[in-house]
Write a protein that holds these residues in place. Structure first.
Motif, PDB file in Angstrom:
ATOM      1  N   LYS A  96       0.966  -1.234   0.147  1.00  0.00           N
ATOM      2  CA  LYS A  96      -0.060  -0.158  -0.008  1.00  0.00           C
ATOM      3  C   LYS A  96       0.841   1.343   0.055  1.00  0.00           C
ATOM      4  CE  LYS A  96      -4.504  -1.415   2.050  1.00  0.00           C
ATOM      5  NZ  LYS A  96      -5.638  -1.277   3.174  1.00  0.00           N
ATOM      6  N   ALA A  97       1.761   1.219   0.823  1.00  0.00           N
ATOM      7  CA  ALA A  97       2.703   2.357   0.644  1.00  0.00           C
ATOM      8  C   ALA A  97       3.527   2.591  -0.809  1.00  0.00           C
ATOM      9  CB  ALA A  97       3.834   2.510   1.945  1.00  0.00           C
ATOM     10  N   ILE A  98       3.862   1.429  -1.135  1.00  0.00           N
ATOM     11  CA  ILE A  98       4.379   1.557  -2.610  1.00  0.00           C
ATOM     12  C   ILE A  98       3.452   2.220  -3.403  1.00  0.00           C
ATOM     13  CG2 ILE A  98       5.313   0.174  -4.356  1.00  0.00           C
ATOM     14  CD1 ILE A  98       6.556  -1.553  -2.354  1.00  0.00           C
ATOM     15  N   MET A  99       2.106   1.550  -3.504  1.00  0.00           N
ATOM     16  CA  MET A  99       1.341   2.053  -4.363  1.00  0.00           C
ATOM     17  C   MET A  99       0.960   3.655  -4.358  1.00  0.00           C
ATOM     18  SD  MET A  99      -1.192  -1.136  -4.417  1.00  0.00           S
ATOM     19  CE  MET A  99      -2.525  -0.436  -5.366  1.00  0.00           C
ATOM     20  N   ARG A 100       0.956   3.991  -2.797  1.00  0.00           N
ATOM     21  CA  ARG A 100       0.647   5.293  -2.653  1.00  0.00           C
ATOM     22  C   ARG A 100       1.752   6.285  -3.132  1.00  0.00           C
ATOM     23  NH1 ARG A 100      -3.613   7.266  -2.809  1.00  0.00           N
ATOM     24  NH2 ARG A 100      -4.464   5.763  -1.157  1.00  0.00           N
ATOM     25  N   GLY A 101       3.063   5.821  -3.102  1.00  0.00           N
ATOM     26  CA  GLY A 101       4.100   6.682  -3.463  1.00  0.00           C
ATOM     27  C   GLY A 101       4.109   6.613  -5.167  1.00  0.00           C
ATOM     28  N   ALA A 102       3.831   5.607  -5.344  1.00  0.00           N
ATOM     29  CA  ALA A 102       3.707   5.696  -7.032  1.00  0.00           C
ATOM     30  C   ALA A 102       2.773   6.652  -7.585  1.00  0.00           C
ATOM     31  CB  ALA A 102       3.221   4.266  -7.626  1.00  0.00           C
ATOM     32  N   LEU A 103       1.532   6.662  -6.771  1.00  0.00           N
ATOM     33  CA  LEU A 103       0.431   7.633  -7.206  1.00  0.00           C
ATOM     34  C   LEU A 103       0.988   9.107  -6.911  1.00  0.00           C
ATOM     35  CD1 LEU A 103      -2.652   6.056  -5.685  1.00  0.00           C
ATOM     36  CD2 LEU A 103      -2.406   6.714  -8.110  1.00  0.00           C
ATOM     37  N   CYS A 104       1.523   9.240  -5.914  1.00  0.00           N
ATOM     38  CA  CYS A 104       2.218  10.661  -5.667  1.00  0.00           C
ATOM     39  C   CYS A 104       3.003  11.063  -6.933  1.00  0.00           C
ATOM     40  CB  CYS A 104       2.751  10.834  -4.318  1.00  0.00           C
ATOM     41  SG  CYS A 104       1.640  10.636  -2.956  1.00  0.00           S
ATOM     42  N   HIS A 105       4.094  10.047  -6.965  1.00  0.00           N
ATOM     43  CA  HIS A 105       4.829  10.606  -8.311  1.00  0.00           C
ATOM     44  C   HIS A 105       4.336  10.927  -9.754  1.00  0.00           C
ATOM     45  CE1 HIS A 105       8.700  10.434  -6.424  1.00  0.00           C
ATOM     46  NE2 HIS A 105       8.446   9.171  -5.998  1.00  0.00           N
ATOM     47  N   MET A 106       2.935  10.055  -9.783  1.00  0.00           N
ATOM     48  CA  MET A 106       2.248  10.475 -10.898  1.00  0.00           C
ATOM     49  C   MET A 106       1.663  11.830 -10.964  1.00  0.00           C
ATOM     50  SD  MET A 106       2.154   7.814 -13.114  1.00  0.00           S
ATOM     51  CE  MET A 106       0.658   7.858 -13.801  1.00  0.00           C
ATOM     52  N   GLU A 107       0.994  12.267  -9.786  1.00  0.00           N
ATOM     53  CA  GLU A 107       0.410  13.649  -9.816  1.00  0.00           C
ATOM     54  C   GLU A 107       1.485  14.511  -9.835  1.00  0.00           C
ATOM     55  OE1 GLU A 107      -2.646  14.068  -9.530  1.00  0.00           O
ATOM     56  OE2 GLU A 107      -3.452  12.067  -9.465  1.00  0.00           O
ATOM     57  N   LEU A 108       2.857  14.382  -9.187  1.00  0.00           N
ATOM     58  CA  LEU A 108       3.774  15.243  -9.439  1.00  0.00           C
ATOM     59  C   LEU A 108       4.758  15.422 -10.876  1.00  0.00           C
ATOM     60  CD1 LEU A 108       5.178  14.702  -5.787  1.00  0.00           C
ATOM     61  CD2 LEU A 108       4.105  16.575  -6.434  1.00  0.00           C
ATOM     62  N   ARG A 109       4.217  14.295 -11.542  1.00  0.00           N
ATOM     63  CA  ARG A 109       4.522  14.406 -13.004  1.00  0.00           C
ATOM     64  C   ARG A 109       5.968  13.640 -12.892  1.00  0.00           C
ATOM     65  NH1 ARG A 109       2.112  16.440 -16.952  1.00  0.00           N
ATOM     66  NH2 ARG A 109       4.036  16.929 -18.013  1.00  0.00           N
ATOM     67  N   ASN A 110       6.287  13.085 -12.156  1.00  0.00           N
ATOM     68  CA  ASN A 110       7.798  12.371 -11.831  1.00  0.00           C
ATOM     69  C   ASN A 110       7.540  11.027 -12.460  1.00  0.00           C
ATOM     70  OD1 ASN A 110       8.650  14.574 -10.477  1.00  0.00           O
ATOM     71  ND2 ASN A 110       7.900  13.820  -8.427  1.00  0.00           N
ATOM     72  N   PHE A 111       7.494  10.977 -13.793  1.00  0.00           N
ATOM     73  CA  PHE A 111       7.068   9.654 -14.484  1.00  0.00           C
ATOM     74  C   PHE A 111       8.143   8.553 -14.166  1.00  0.00           C
ATOM     75  CE2 PHE A 111       4.475  12.735 -16.894  1.00  0.00           C
ATOM     76  CZ  PHE A 111       3.273  12.568 -16.145  1.00  0.00           C
ATOM     77  N   SER A 112       9.357   8.772 -14.368  1.00  0.00           N
ATOM     78  CA  SER A 112      10.589   7.801 -14.139  1.00  0.00           C
ATOM     79  C   SER A 112      10.316   7.387 -12.730  1.00  0.00           C
ATOM     80  CB  SER A 112      11.666   8.541 -14.428  1.00  0.00           C
ATOM     81  OG  SER A 112      11.801   8.937 -15.615  1.00  0.00           O
ATOM     82  N   GLU A 113      10.181   8.187 -11.741  1.00  0.00           N
ATOM     83  CA  GLU A 113      10.249   7.818 -10.285  1.00  0.00           C
ATOM     84  C   GLU A 113       8.847   6.937 -10.148  1.00  0.00           C
ATOM     85  OE1 GLU A 113      10.619  10.670 -11.191  1.00  0.00           O
ATOM     86  OE2 GLU A 113      12.522  11.443 -10.120  1.00  0.00           O
ATOM     87  N   ALA A 114       7.905   7.165 -10.790  1.00  0.00           N
ATOM     88  CA  ALA A 114       6.413   6.407 -10.696  1.00  0.00           C
ATOM     89  C   ALA A 114       6.793   4.931 -11.264  1.00  0.00           C
ATOM     90  CB  ALA A 114       5.227   7.146 -11.423  1.00  0.00           C
ATOM     91  N   ILE A 115       7.205   4.853 -12.324  1.00  0.00           N
ATOM     92  CA  ILE A 115       7.810   3.615 -13.105  1.00  0.00           C
ATOM     93  C   ILE A 115       8.641   2.813 -12.204  1.00  0.00           C
ATOM     94  CG2 ILE A 115       9.121   2.461 -14.946  1.00  0.00           C
ATOM     95  CD1 ILE A 115       8.131   4.962 -16.774  1.00  0.00           C
ATOM     96  N   ALA A 116       9.664   3.404 -11.560  1.00  0.00           N
ATOM     97  CA  ALA A 116      10.635   2.586 -10.595  1.00  0.00           C
ATOM     98  C   ALA A 116       9.828   2.086  -9.463  1.00  0.00           C
ATOM     99  CB  ALA A 116      11.468   3.604 -10.137  1.00  0.00           C
TER     100      ALA A 116
END
Length: 305
Positions: A69-89
């Motif tokens: 859940k923490a990983i999914m939440r972090g990925a979602l945040c990166h998506m909203e912040l437009r950090n797409f490379s980090e979201a992918i990671a």
């Protein structure tokens, strides 16, 4: 439990406060602290405090690296912040734990696609075909600002140097297409504007971003939520809501104006020297009477309250 009840009621501000109180108990149970951090991240996320949510997700993942859940939440945040490379990671990290997690698979595909579009320079393209139903929305957007006496800086695109052409970029879904975060100002069902607002912390070179700051909300209310728990970069524990000063910068005159935290966003935007640039209001945050702020202000003209 109290935080969960507030969360169910969609009272995310009180949920943040309750989870923060739980964390302050320092129960030394990493499993429980992980849940508290992840839940608070979710509450911050719903408030549009994506950087605060991401910080919580990072801390939760440190306590329990396999907490999906923490990983999914972090990925979602990166998506909203437009950090797409980090979201992918982050998505790939989660998929190593559970390769069949549908949400992560879908997010991974979406992040990859958006990253590709961003590289092509087309991600933030807006529709300017005036033969479509969008025809009158630019004018409506300008009217809303004029009614409120809000001044917008319109910056012509690379191809279109005329200011009149850049007016086509204004709409109710984003008064300017090229804002710093990709979030857009929007009109709610009650006829109020909700703005993306950027908070800058010059002393630590950090930023915070609220995606939907209601024009009639006070700055102090947002500060209380954002600093319910001190950020990890505030090692000296100085960033308490009552210990902060807010300013906006008049770039044309190179002057700073102090903001009353009790004022609403609309009151600040209506200041005669406030100009909204790139569709995203910005405020600078300093610790009161700190050596850094004194040095920062030393060569600038500052208008105090």
């Amino acid at each position: 439990n109290e935080g969960n009840e507030y969360f169910k009621e969609k009272d995310y501000g009180r949920a943040v406060a309750a989870y923060s109180e739980g964390l302050r108990k320092k129960c030394e149970d990493p499993e429980l602290d992980t849940v508290l951090l992840t839940n608070r991240a979710a509450a911050h996320f719903h408030l549009g405090n994506y950087r605060s949510a991401l910080n919580d997700a990072i801390q939760a993942k440190k306590l329990k690296p396999t907490h999906l859940k923490a990983i999914m939440r972090g990925a979602l945040c990166h998506m909203e912040l437009r950090n797409f490379s980090e979201a992918i990671a982050w998505c790939e990290e989660g998929l190593q734990i559970d390769p069949r997690e549908k949400k992560l698979v879908e997010m991974r595909v979406k992040a990859d696609k958006l990253k590709g579009k961003e590289l092509e320079g087309t991600l933030l393209e807006t529709q300017t075909d005036f033969s479509t139903p969008w025809q009158g929305r630019a004018v409506m957007g300008i009217d809303l600002l004029c009614e409120r006496n809000i001044k917008l800086v319109l910056e012509p695109s690379n191809e279109e140097e005329e200011v009149s052409d850049s007016l086509a970029e204004i709409s109710l879904d984003g008064f300017h297409s090229d804002n710093a975060t990709g979030a857009k100002v929007h009109l709610d069902p009650d006829g109020n504007l909700n703005w993306p607002v950027l908070f800058l912390y010059p002393e630590h070179e950090q930023t915070d971003f609220t995606v939907a700051f209601h024009e009639n909300s006070r700055f102090i209310d947002h500060l209380m939520v954002m600093f319910a728990e001190l950020p990890p970069w505030d090692l000296e524990r100085k960033y308490l809501p009552s210990n902060l000063e807010l300013y906006f910068e008049d770039e044309e005159r190179e002057e700073l104006y102090e903001v009353n935290p009790e004022h609403t966003l609309l009151q600040v935007l209506q200041h005669e020297r406030y100009f909204v640039k790139a569709g995203t209001p910005t405020v600078l945050v300093f610790v009161k009477h700190s050596p850094f702020s004194k040095k920062y202000f030393s060569d600038k003209k500052v208008h105090r309250l």
